[in-house]
Design a protein around this motif. Structure first.
Motif, PDB file in Angstrom:
ATOM      1  N   ILE A  89       0.900  -1.204   0.017  1.00 37.72           N
ATOM      2  CA  ILE A  89       0.061  -0.063   0.102  1.00 37.72           C
ATOM      3  C   ILE A  89       0.837   1.216   0.132  1.00 37.72           C
ATOM      4  CG2 ILE A  89      -1.623   1.232   1.320  1.00 37.72           C
ATOM      5  CD1 ILE A  89      -2.750  -1.580   2.350  1.00 37.72           C
TER       6      ILE A  89
ATOM      7  N   LEU B 103       1.028   4.029  -2.837  1.00 33.86           N
ATOM      8  CA  LEU B 103       0.731   5.711  -2.608  1.00 33.86           C
ATOM      9  C   LEU B 103       2.090   6.319  -2.951  1.00 33.86           C
ATOM     10  CD1 LEU B 103      -0.786   5.358   1.137  1.00 33.86           C
ATOM     11  CD2 LEU B 103      -1.902   6.072  -1.149  1.00 33.86           C
ATOM     12  N   CYS B 104       3.117   6.031  -2.738  1.00 31.84           N
ATOM     13  CA  CYS B 104       4.335   6.504  -3.244  1.00 31.84           C
ATOM     14  C   CYS B 104       4.310   6.672  -4.797  1.00 31.84           C
ATOM     15  CB  CYS B 104       5.684   5.943  -2.664  1.00 31.84           C
ATOM     16  SG  CYS B 104       6.067   6.022  -0.928  1.00 31.84           S
TER      17      CYS B 104
ATOM     18  N   LEU C  95       1.799   9.333  -5.649  1.00 33.21           N
ATOM     19  CA  LEU C  95       2.306  10.923  -5.135  1.00 33.21           C
ATOM     20  C   LEU C  95       3.617  11.404  -5.821  1.00 33.21           C
ATOM     21  CD1 LEU C  95       1.566  10.544  -1.282  1.00 33.21           C
ATOM     22  CD2 LEU C  95       0.319  11.791  -3.206  1.00 33.21           C
TER      23      LEU C  95
ATOM     24  N   LEU D 115       1.095   5.804   6.447  1.00 35.00           N
ATOM     25  CA  LEU D 115       1.476   7.002   6.204  1.00 35.00           C
ATOM     26  C   LEU D 115       2.872   7.334   6.597  1.00 35.00           C
ATOM     27  CD1 LEU D 115      -1.693   9.043   7.728  1.00 35.00           C
ATOM     28  CD2 LEU D 115      -0.991   8.684   5.228  1.00 35.00           C
TER      29      LEU D 115
ATOM     30  N   THR E 165       4.894   5.665   3.862  1.00 38.64           N
ATOM     31  CA  THR E 165       4.740   6.503   2.737  1.00 38.64           C
ATOM     32  C   THR E 165       5.665   7.674   2.475  1.00 38.64           C
ATOM     33  OG1 THR E 165       2.596   5.799   2.148  1.00 38.64           O
ATOM     34  CG2 THR E 165       3.060   7.660   1.067  1.00 38.64           C
TER      35      THR E 165
END
Length: 299
Positions: free
Chosen positions: A92, A96-97, A100, A173, A176
């Motif tokens: 995950i 996300l990385c 972004l 988070l 990430t």
């Protein structure tokens, strides 16, 4: 006679130069090869031997080599949820990385002209601070009394008693944030090499921006995508700091178990077996991913 005597020596000179040129690459590889041999291969072999020690031994009494392959089965049966959790959290965080980091890397490579160097410095600026300090900062940001939780409560995204800290979301988070630069830099290197004439040709052929991205930009940047995902996923899967500081024992990853086995419980055979199982799982995933990605060029 003197001229004839010199001819063989002059003919052998190019051969000697070619021989030295062939040896030069190996001489250049020698320091790095010795470094890997001493500080990676030898410790890995020692760790492999430790994983086969008698699990009934102890640090005080010593361990006997009994070729206890059952250590692997016991470690996997006890801690398979931590393996799954580690891979899921790392997956995950890597996704996300990528979501972004790709727009950011594209903006730096293709849009930022005068500010390119400044933006690159901003990307690597977190490396100027300790990994531990950055994670502790996120513990403050995500605290129950922090502004992030306050805004989410005001927007009714979180309930009145809702929280982010000590949850799986906080761990993801943290992963990430800490590993985002490892995604951005390979993507930037790949996107910076794009030939702008190819994008112009796509526009001249009336391709929409979305089609240009799907057919031109993304395929040409795949080496950066592959390198970035590998550089992000591999350390994230073995991380334990984020789960330790931002989560609870319910969110612990396999790195936390290995850390506890080595330093708290002093169960070296199990710790070594867990380390090798994690290494094997990551190698298998990386091998399948690279084959599926369809590229051997990852840099």
């Amino acid at each position: 006679m003197t001229v004839l005597a010199r001819l063989p020596a002059e003919q052998n000179a190019p051969q000697k130069k070619r021989g030295r040129s062939k040896l030069l690459p190996y001489l250049l590889l020698l320091p790095g090869g010795l470094w890997l041999l001493i500080f990676f291969a030898v410790p890995a072999l020692q760790l492999a031997a430790t994983s086969l020690y008698d699990p009934s031994g102890s640090l005080e009494q010593g361990y006997a080599m009994t070729w206890a392959f059952g250590n692997y089965a016991d470690a996997l049966s006890q801690y398979w949820p931590h393996f799954v959790r580690s891979l899921v959290y790392a997956g995950i965080a890597t996704l996300l990385c990528l979501l972004l980091g790709y727009p950011l890397a594209y903006a730096i490579a293709q849009k930022a002209t005068r500010f390119k160097n400044l933006m690159l410095v901003c990307v690597i600026a977190p490396f100027f601070t300790s990994f531990l300090v950055r994670t502790l900062a996120w513990k403050t940001i995500l605290s129950d009394n922090g502004w992030v939780v306050g805004v989410l409560r005001d927007l009714h995204i979180l309930g009145a008693d809702g929280r982010l800290l000590a949850t799986p979301a906080a761990v993801v988070l943290g992963l990430t944030y800490n590993f985002l630069p490892f995604m951005v830099l390979p993507l930037y290197a790949s996107l910076d090499r794009l030939d702008g004439r190819l994008l112009e040709a796509s526009n001249d052929l009336y391709a929409s921006p979305i089609r240009t991205f799907a057919k031109v930009t993304l395929p040409l940047s795949m080496p950066g995508v592959v390198a970035g995902t590998l550089l992000t996923f591999i350390p994230a899967a073995g991380d334990y700091i984020n789960a330790e500081l931002l989560g609870t024992p319910k969110e612990y990853m396999i790195g936390n178990v290995i850390d506890s086995a080595f330093l708290v419980r002093l169960d070296y055979p199990q710790a070594a077996a867990l380390s090798f199982l994690l290494m094997a799982a990551i190698l298998a995933i990386v091998f399948v991913y690279v084959r599926r990605a369809g590229t051997d060029e990852v840099l």
